[in-house]
Design an enzyme around this catalytic site. Structure first.
Site, PDB file in Angstrom:
ATOM      1  CE  LYS A 115       6.341   9.511  13.024  1.00 33.72           C
ATOM      2  NZ  LYS A 115       6.884  10.889  12.966  1.00 33.72           N
ATOM      3  CD  GLU A 199       4.794   1.031  17.066  1.00 33.80           C
ATOM      4  OE1 GLU A 199       4.111   0.701  16.072  1.00 33.80           O
ATOM      5  OE2 GLU A 199       4.767   2.168  17.552  1.00 33.80           O
ATOM      6  CG  HIS A 234       3.316   3.966   3.217  1.00 35.72           C
ATOM      7  ND1 HIS A 234       2.689   3.412   4.308  1.00 35.72           N
ATOM      8  CD2 HIS A 234       4.291   3.098   2.864  1.00 35.72           C
ATOM      9  CE1 HIS A 234       3.275   2.266   4.608  1.00 35.72           C
ATOM     10  NE2 HIS A 234       4.243   2.042   3.732  1.00 35.72           N
ATOM     11  NE  ARG A 290       0.340  16.990   6.633  1.00 33.48           N
ATOM     12  CZ  ARG A 290       0.836  15.825   7.068  1.00 33.48           C
ATOM     13  NH1 ARG A 290       1.850  15.825   7.919  1.00 33.48           N
ATOM     14  NH2 ARG A 290       0.319  14.681   6.664  1.00 33.48           N
TER      15      ARG A 290
HETATM   16  C1  MV4 Z   1       2.049   0.170  11.737  1.00 32.67           C
HETATM   17  C2  MV4 Z   1       1.399  -0.860  11.027  1.00 32.67           C
HETATM   18  C3  MV4 Z   1       1.229  -2.070  11.664  1.00 32.67           C
HETATM   19  N1  MV4 Z   1       1.703  -2.249  12.910  1.00 32.67           N
HETATM   20  N2  MV4 Z   1       2.482  -0.043  12.986  1.00 32.67           N
HETATM   21  C4  MV4 Z   1       2.424   3.224   8.105  1.00 32.67           C
HETATM   22  C5  MV4 Z   1       2.633   4.693   8.109  1.00 32.67           C
HETATM   23  C6  MV4 Z   1       2.963   5.083   9.491  1.00 32.67           C
HETATM   24  N3  MV4 Z   1       2.253   6.271   9.857  1.00 32.67           N
HETATM   25  C7  MV4 Z   1       2.571   3.911  10.328  1.00 32.67           C
HETATM   26  N4  MV4 Z   1       2.211   2.849   9.448  1.00 32.67           N
HETATM   27  C8  MV4 Z   1       1.890   1.618   9.928  1.00 32.67           C
HETATM   28  N5  MV4 Z   1       2.264   1.372  11.202  1.00 32.67           N
HETATM   29  C9  MV4 Z   1       2.303  -1.251  13.555  1.00 32.67           C
HETATM   30  N6  MV4 Z   1       2.775  -1.460  14.782  1.00 32.67           N
HETATM   31  C10 MV4 Z   1       0.967  -0.610   9.732  1.00 32.67           C
HETATM   32  C11 MV4 Z   1       1.220   0.631   9.167  1.00 32.67           C
HETATM   33  C12 MV4 Z   1       0.760   0.770   7.822  1.00 32.67           C
HETATM   34  C13 MV4 Z   1      -0.180   1.712   7.461  1.00 32.67           C
HETATM   35  C14 MV4 Z   1      -0.718   2.597   8.383  1.00 32.67           C
HETATM   36  C15 MV4 Z   1      -1.658   3.514   8.001  1.00 32.67           C
HETATM   37  C16 MV4 Z   1      -2.071   3.568   6.688  1.00 32.67           C
HETATM   38  C17 MV4 Z   1      -1.552   2.735   5.765  1.00 32.67           C
HETATM   39  C18 MV4 Z   1      -0.593   1.792   6.135  1.00 32.67           C
HETATM   40  C19 MV4 Z   1      -0.093   0.920   5.178  1.00 32.67           C
HETATM   41  C20 MV4 Z   1       0.835   0.008   5.538  1.00 32.67           C
HETATM   42  C21 MV4 Z   1       1.276  -0.068   6.852  1.00 32.67           C
END
Ligand code: MV4
Length: 496
Positions: A115, A199, A234, A290
């Site tokens: 990341k 973040e 997730h 992917r």
């Molecule tokens: C976040 C967020 C809130 N704020 N970043 C979860 C998986 C990863 N790809 C990034 N994710 C998140 N990042 C910030 N700064 C909330 C999530 C997140 C989330 C993102 C996408 C789909 C489902 C999720 C479920 C919980 C938290």
């Protein structure tokens, strides 16, 4: 390209081989001993056993797979998703063996797999990101300082992570030291890399991603978005395209941003750029290098076979379309069918498919990798199939999916179909007003049971009506067909 080995199993192996076959390309399947009766093994032109059940002793055996390629004169490897698909070392080995890896360069996999490296790569391209640190945080002191600047609540993320692993929300200053230690040790044990960054925590975002295709000649297009907010732990369960919240302007802006992300790592092939969307703003999150599980919803609204495009790109063809040639046609929704108990906290529920009859019909697509009578092995992901529908608009697609779920007969194990039906029937989903907290906000086993009881009552009322109808039919013209409700409903009723 004349012969492709698919380094995967189940529905995605079959789906990839179907497209290869349509292109006149021979296919090679690999399989573990527990998968020896799988449809993907029978479908391939040639099939080779690569070991026993556990992935590390079969589908992850890079050297064994390369040996088979040399022996069978394979010229391309499609990795599917999961397993070796985002393994830069494997992509490098494939290339070194003189075989085409149907996917991006090892370098792009490496950069986007980390990341912090990904943030660094896109920095020059003026791409909106959530406020946060662009370097690894190495001490509680650094964390405190960064959090102070960003403002609470903050989110600690593992740089090597993905899919939510190693993430920790911190609401207050006093918790940061402890959460930081936990995040670092979690990341170190899960990914062998304890680097974390911080973040601003976005409270209730939607997860929207953009599909892109990039050829080896520098052309990149996007194929619009997929809305993936309905997930639990997730793990996505329902995806749709297009998203109910994007305006044409935002869609265009997000698409152009995704193309810039792809260009930042000289991406080649099919890829997905993930964004958080929050009330009209969107932020780049990460790029998945992917083909994704949910790619069919894009295929259905754009009319493009993504696997065929991956193969064409891999053999060096130029993209056959420009951005202005692509448009959205109708609406598609996917329901993932997992062998999990919707009524019991999504407990894995592996077992035998005593009865398995997928639905059919116009605009109904089922991507599956099992047949009736088969066992779902314990070693792999518990997804049985994906049920995808395509219709003129969102309302029609929701209705079509609901009916297709009713017609999907699976006996012998519990699945996520009842959960999917619950989502489709929920007013928040129907209205399009939901975010990544949908399951936490709206779902419980109790509510699901209540809905199921209502379903039973509905069936009882229907059968009663039919009886009346049949009686009348006998009295008059004998024209008393029992209506159009599926036999499945009757099966269910007679079981209850
Ligand atoms: C976040 C967020 C809130 N704020 N970043 C979860 C998986 C990863 N790809 C990034 N994710 C998140 N990042 C910030 N700064 C909330 C999530 C997140 C989330 C993102 C996408 C789909 C489902 C999720 C479920 C919980 C938290």
């Amino acid at each position: 390209m004349k012969k492709i080995l698919v380094a995967n199993r189940g529905e995605i192996a079959l789906r990839v081989m179907r497209s290869a076959r349509e292109m006149g390309i021979k296919t090679v399947a690999v399989y573990s001993t527990v998968d020896r009766h799988s449809p993907h093994v029978a479908y391939a032109d040639e099939s080779v056993c690569i070991g026993v059940g556990p992935s590390a002793e079969s589908y992850l055996r890079a050297d064994e797979i390369l040996k088979i390629c040399r022996r069978l004169k394979v010229d391309g490897i499609h990795p599917g998703y999961g397993f070796l698909s985002e393994n830069a070392k494997f992509a490098r080995q494939v290339k070194a063996a003189g075989i085409i890896f149907i996917g991006p360069t090892p370098k792009a996999i490496e950069v986007m797999g980390n990341k912090l490296a990904a943030k660094e790569a896109v920095k020059k391209y003026d791409i909106a990101m959530v406020p946060g640190t662009d370097k690894a945080i190495n001490s509680p002191k650094m964390a405190l300082k960064a959090a102070e600047e960003i403002g609470y609540p903050i989110l600690i993320k593992a740089s090597a992570g993905g899919g939510g692993k190693g993430m920790r929300v911190v609401e207050k200053k006093k918790d940061i030291e402890e959460q930081m230690k936990l995040a670092v040790s979690e990341a170190a044990s899960a990914f062998g890399d304890g680097s974390v960054f911080i973040e601003k925590y976005v409270h209730s975002p939607r997860h929207i991603e953009i599909q892109i295709l990039a050829d080896k000649h520098g052309n990149v297009v996007h194929l619009f978005e997929r809305e993936c907010s309905i997930q639990r732990r997730h793990q996505k369960v329902i995806e749709e395209a297009p998203s109910a919240v994007l305006t044409d302007e935002l869609r265009d802006e997000m698409g152009r941003t995704a193309i810039k992300v792809a260009k930042s790592c000289r991406y080649v092939g099919a890829g997905t750029v993930e964004f958080l969307y929050d009330q009209g703003d969107f932020y780049f999150l990460e790029m998945n290098t992917r083909l994704q599980v949910e790619h069919p919803v894009t295929e259905m609204i754009v009319g493009v076979d993504l696997v065929k495009e991956q193969i064409r790109i891999a053999r060096g063809d130029k993209l056959r379309f420009k951005q202005e040639d692509l448009s959205i046609n109708g609406h598609a929704i996917e329901a993932r069918v997992y062998a999990e108990d919707s009524y019991n906290n999504f407990m894995p529920n592996i077992g035998r498919l005593e009865r398995y009859k997928p639905p059919h019909g116009p605009g109904v697509r089922v991507d599956d990798g099992y047949e009736e009578g088969m066992d779902i092995p314990i070693y792999y992901d518990s997804m049985i199939s994906k049920l995808i529908v395509h219709a003129n608009d969102r309302n029609e697609a929701m209705k079509k999916l609901e009916l297709a779920i009713d017609d999907y007969q699976i006996l012998g194990l519990e699945t996520t179909l009842p959960f999917c039906k619950f989502v489709l029937g929920h007013k928040a989903f129907k209205s399009g007003d939901f975010n990544t907290h949908f399951v936490a906000d709206h779902f419980s086993a109790e509510k699901l049971k209540k809905g199921a009881d209502a379903d039973t009552l509905e069936i009882a009322a229907l059968l009663a009506a039919r009886l009346v109808h049949a009686e009348r039919g006998r009295a008059s013209s004998q024209n008393g067909g029992l209506g159009k409700r599926s036999a499945w409903k009757e099966n269910r009723l007679s079981e209850q």
